[in-house]
Write a protein that holds these residues in place. Sequence first.
Motif, short mmCIF file in Angstrom:
data_model
loop_
_atom_site.label_atom_id
_atom_site.label_comp_id
_atom_site.label_asym_id
_atom_site.label_seq_id
_atom_site.Cartn_x
_atom_site.Cartn_y
_atom_site.Cartn_z
N ILE A 1 30.54 -46.64 -27.78
CA ILE A 1 31.33 -46.84 -26.93
C ILE A 1 31.45 -45.68 -26.00
O ILE A 1 30.67 -44.39 -26.35
CB ILE A 1 32.82 -46.66 -27.02
CG1 ILE A 1 33.09 -45.50 -27.19
CG2 ILE A 1 33.00 -48.32 -27.43
CD1 ILE A 1 35.28 -45.11 -27.42
N ASP A 2 31.09 -45.66 -24.36
CA ASP A 2 30.86 -44.64 -23.90
C ASP A 2 30.69 -43.77 -23.79
O ASP A 2 32.80 -42.78 -24.30
CB ASP A 2 30.79 -45.66 -22.18
CG ASP A 2 30.29 -46.37 -21.98
OD1 ASP A 2 29.30 -46.60 -22.06
OD2 ASP A 2 30.94 -47.43 -21.79
N ASP A 3 30.48 -42.38 -23.77
CA ASP A 3 31.08 -40.77 -23.61
C ASP A 3 31.36 -40.34 -22.09
O ASP A 3 31.25 -39.46 -21.89
CB ASP A 3 29.57 -40.35 -23.92
CG ASP A 3 28.82 -40.73 -24.79
OD1 ASP A 3 28.93 -40.87 -26.07
OD2 ASP A 3 27.26 -40.31 -25.03
N SER B 1 37.13 -43.28 -28.75
CA SER B 1 36.20 -42.63 -28.42
C SER B 1 35.92 -41.52 -29.59
O SER B 1 34.99 -40.97 -30.77
CB SER B 1 36.12 -42.03 -27.61
OG SER B 1 34.93 -40.98 -27.25
N ARG C 1 31.12 -46.41 -17.14
CA ARG C 1 31.14 -47.62 -18.10
C ARG C 1 29.67 -47.99 -18.28
O ARG C 1 29.17 -48.23 -17.07
CB ARG C 1 31.63 -48.36 -18.29
CG ARG C 1 33.84 -48.35 -19.15
CD ARG C 1 34.38 -49.42 -18.83
NE ARG C 1 34.41 -50.21 -17.51
CZ ARG C 1 34.49 -51.43 -17.28
NH1 ARG C 1 34.68 -51.68 -18.21
NH2 ARG C 1 34.09 -52.09 -16.65
N ALA D 1 33.56 -49.14 -31.41
CA ALA D 1 33.35 -48.14 -31.10
C ALA D 1 32.48 -47.75 -32.34
O ALA D 1 30.95 -46.70 -32.33
CB ALA D 1 34.19 -47.11 -31.67
N GLU E 1 35.17 -43.26 -33.30
CA GLU E 1 33.82 -43.26 -33.21
C GLU E 1 33.31 -42.05 -33.98
O GLU E 1 32.75 -41.83 -35.17
CB GLU E 1 33.76 -43.42 -32.35
CG GLU E 1 32.12 -43.57 -32.60
CD GLU E 1 30.43 -43.66 -30.82
OE1 GLU E 1 29.54 -44.07 -30.37
OE2 GLU E 1 32.14 -43.76 -30.27
N GLN E 2 34.04 -40.56 -33.00
CA GLN E 2 33.21 -39.57 -33.38
C GLN E 2 33.55 -39.20 -34.73
O GLN E 2 32.18 -38.61 -35.22
CB GLN E 2 33.66 -38.38 -32.44
CG GLN E 2 33.19 -38.42 -31.27
CD GLN E 2 34.12 -38.03 -29.74
OE1 GLN E 2 34.27 -37.00 -30.80
NE2 GLN E 2 34.43 -38.15 -28.74
#
Length: 303
Positions: free
Chosen positions: A111-113, A76, A178, A106, A79-80
């Motif tokens: 992907i989910d926050d 995560s 999710r 990702a 990804e950011q």
Amino acid sequence: MNIQTLIVLTGPTGVGKTALTLEIAQHYGIEIINADSRQIYKELPIGTAAPTKEQLNHVKHHFVACKNVIDYYSASLYEQEVISLLNLNPTSSYILSGGSMMYIDAVCKGIDDIPAIDDEIRTDVRRIYEEHGIEEVRRRLRLVDPQHYGEVDLRNVKRMLHALEVCYQTGRRFSEIRTNSVKQRSFKIVKIGVCLPRELLYERINRRVNEMIEQGLYQEAISVYDRRHLNALNTVGYKEMFSHIEGEYSLDRAIELIQRNTRHYAKKQLSWFNGDPTIHWFLPDKPDEIWDFIDRCRSEQIT
């Protein structure tokens, strides 16, 4: 090129991605984004087959040797940070290269926050595992999220601990948070996979492990042995070396196990990649064919 392009180069470990990535990056004059989840750590250059200083000097790399093994990191966060880099230079294209499947997904799919986890909760969840073992982790996950318990690999401690962390942090079930939805990206993605016939791939893996030993993998493992409990070191090469250091088996046996477990990991990677129909496959020693494919994609003749 009007639309920013992210060239994604992936494939199993040991196939020759590093050299090919450098060729492609130099051919197009673009920078490299590392997508190997262990090459981000400064302390692990040998066991992760990280790019050499010479290679790093030839082409600018991102996300190589930028973290310490004690640092918390995740797909995560990756990804950011990658998306921020791409947004910072919206007219520049990059090649993202590596074999860490979740890191690649990702960036490409999102992907989910998942919320950030408090250090106290992370420590408490880790203590559950260390003091009571995997069965207690399974029991607690079954209580707080029976749906995810029925879906997760019950041998994968890391994923179960992460699910527990999220449940305790949010007071909600991990399975509810999710969504597995694909995020829209502002850049064009061109996915390239490279592979070799199995016998040749396995031969290269075995040879690379031997080269790591010659380069000093044992000494590198010694240097991080006191931090062996960290997630960054829960990986092939180091786990076997730690067992050798503890006297569980000989160095020759450790080398055999690293080779075997690396081959198993390569097989797992290929199974994951084969589930992605957007990857176009090539032999790693055919760069001209890859360049031709990239050129056609950049011209939007192929989507």
